[in-house]
Scaffold this motif. Structure first.
Motif, PDB file in Angstrom:
ATOM      1  N   SER A  59      37.010 -20.410 -16.049  1.00 11.39           N
ATOM      2  CA  SER A  59      37.025 -20.132 -14.606  1.00 11.39           C
ATOM      3  C   SER A  59      37.619 -18.757 -14.326  1.00 11.39           C
ATOM      4  O   SER A  59      37.099 -18.002 -13.495  1.00 11.39           O
ATOM      5  N   ALA A  60      38.709 -18.438 -15.021  1.00  9.19           N
ATOM      6  CA  ALA A  60      39.346 -17.127 -14.820  1.00  9.19           C
ATOM      7  C   ALA A  60      38.390 -16.004 -15.220  1.00  9.19           C
ATOM      8  O   ALA A  60      38.303 -14.971 -14.543  1.00  9.19           O
TER       9      ALA A  60
ATOM     10  N   ASP B 175      35.602 -15.736 -12.487  1.00  4.88           N
ATOM     11  CA  ASP B 175      36.099 -15.173 -11.221  1.00  4.88           C
ATOM     12  C   ASP B 175      36.410 -13.684 -11.349  1.00  4.88           C
ATOM     13  O   ASP B 175      36.118 -12.897 -10.444  1.00  4.88           O
ATOM     14  N   THR B 176      37.006 -13.299 -12.469  1.00  6.85           N
ATOM     15  CA  THR B 176      37.341 -11.887 -12.666  1.00  6.85           C
ATOM     16  C   THR B 176      36.075 -11.048 -12.792  1.00  6.85           C
ATOM     17  O   THR B 176      35.949  -9.984 -12.170  1.00  6.85           O
TER      18      THR B 176
ATOM     19  N   LEU C  46      43.079  -9.545 -17.443  1.00 11.39           N
ATOM     20  CA  LEU C  46      42.504 -10.861 -17.716  1.00 11.39           C
ATOM     21  C   LEU C  46      42.797 -11.281 -19.153  1.00 11.39           C
ATOM     22  O   LEU C  46      43.210 -12.412 -19.407  1.00 11.39           O
TER      23      LEU C  46
ATOM     24  N   LYS D 199      46.354 -12.267 -19.644  1.00  8.81           N
ATOM     25  CA  LYS D 199      46.602 -13.561 -19.007  1.00  8.81           C
ATOM     26  C   LYS D 199      46.077 -14.689 -19.884  1.00  8.81           C
ATOM     27  O   LYS D 199      46.759 -15.690 -20.112  1.00  8.81           O
TER      28      LYS D 199
ATOM     29  N   GLY E   3      40.520 -19.868  -8.889  1.00 12.02           N
ATOM     30  CA  GLY E   3      40.401 -18.766  -9.820  1.00 12.02           C
ATOM     31  C   GLY E   3      41.634 -18.537 -10.669  1.00 12.02           C
ATOM     32  O   GLY E   3      41.703 -17.597 -11.424  1.00 12.02           O
ATOM     33  N   GLY E   4      42.625 -19.392 -10.547  1.00  9.74           N
ATOM     34  CA  GLY E   4      43.804 -19.223 -11.380  1.00  9.74           C
ATOM     35  C   GLY E   4      43.609 -19.887 -12.729  1.00  9.74           C
ATOM     36  O   GLY E   4      42.796 -20.781 -12.870  1.00  9.74           O
ATOM     37  N   ALA E   5      44.336 -19.410 -13.736  1.00 13.83           N
ATOM     38  CA  ALA E   5      44.308 -20.062 -15.048  1.00 13.83           C
ATOM     39  C   ALA E   5      45.700 -20.631 -15.253  1.00 13.83           C
ATOM     40  O   ALA E   5      46.610 -19.929 -15.648  1.00 13.83           O
TER      41      ALA E   5
END
Lengths: 145, 63
Positions: A45-46, A49-50, A134, A137, B19-21
């Motif tokens: 998902s990250a 979205d990024t 990203l 993270k 949108g967070g991880a």
């Protein structure tokens, strides 16, 4: 360093999800698998979205060559569509696992396929501060801890 | 299923949807505190959100 980080993200995804087959403790295989599946979903998902924010011409996207060209974006999106499909399959398999049951071989196959797609997608995204952020993270979070 | 679990689960899933991880520690904390019953709820949320995101990805791939 960046390549190492991408390897760590993809490798972490595989290793974390491979923990699914570990010994039954604190909830067993299904419980440990759920943690991994939810974490993997966060990773995918990250990335999605990024990447959507980096497509050239979109509001807030950086200028070339830091942005994702439209053709590359279509390619990345196609890969992500496959990855999310596999992830859904994985989640359904884990959901159907009876308590105490060992993981089916299909689980590791799906894990491997998803990790490969993650690696491919990350390699397609051009270098940029947003991409580095990203990767940091994702590498920091990992998938199995 | 307690109200506290429902709030914690949806907060976590909301973070993913937005949108967070989330940290693995966050996920483990919620699941550990609410036991195996949480697994199915989380997996259902993942299945639904993965389908949603797949539709988005397919639309973007065709666009």
């Amino acid at each position: 360093m960046r390549r190492l980080r991408r390897i760590l993200v993809a490798g972490g995804l595989m290793c974390g999800l491979a923990l699914i087959g570990g010994c039954a403790s604190l909830g067993g295989t299904r419980h440990r698998a759920t943690v991994s599946v939810v974490t993997a979903h966060g990773v995918l998902s990250a990335i999605q979205d990024t990447e959507m924010l980096l497509v050239c011409g979109r509001q807030g996207a950086p200028d070339p060559p830091l942005c994702v060209p439209p053709e590359t974006h279509r390619l990345i999106s196609a890969r992500l569509a496959v990855a999310f499909g596999l992830e859904g399959d994985l989640a359904r398999i884990v959901r159907a696992l009876p308590a105490g049951e060992k993981q089916p071989a299909q689980v590791l196959e799906l894990v491997g396929s998803i990790a490969t797609l993650v690696k491919d997608v990350l390699e397609l995204i051009p270098k940029s501060p947003a991409k580095e952020s990203l990767e940091q993270k994702l590498a920091g979070h990992g998938t199995g801890g | 299923m307690s109200l506290e679990f429902i709030v914690a689960a949806f907060t976590l899933i909301h973070k993913i949807v937005q949108g967070g991880a989330p940290l693995v520690a966050d996920i483990r904390a919620v699941l550990a505190n609410h036991g195996v019953e949480a697994d199915t709820a989380f997996l259902d949320q993942v299945i639904a959100d993965a389908a949603r995101r797949q539709r988005i990805a397919k639309a973007e791939a065709e666009g």
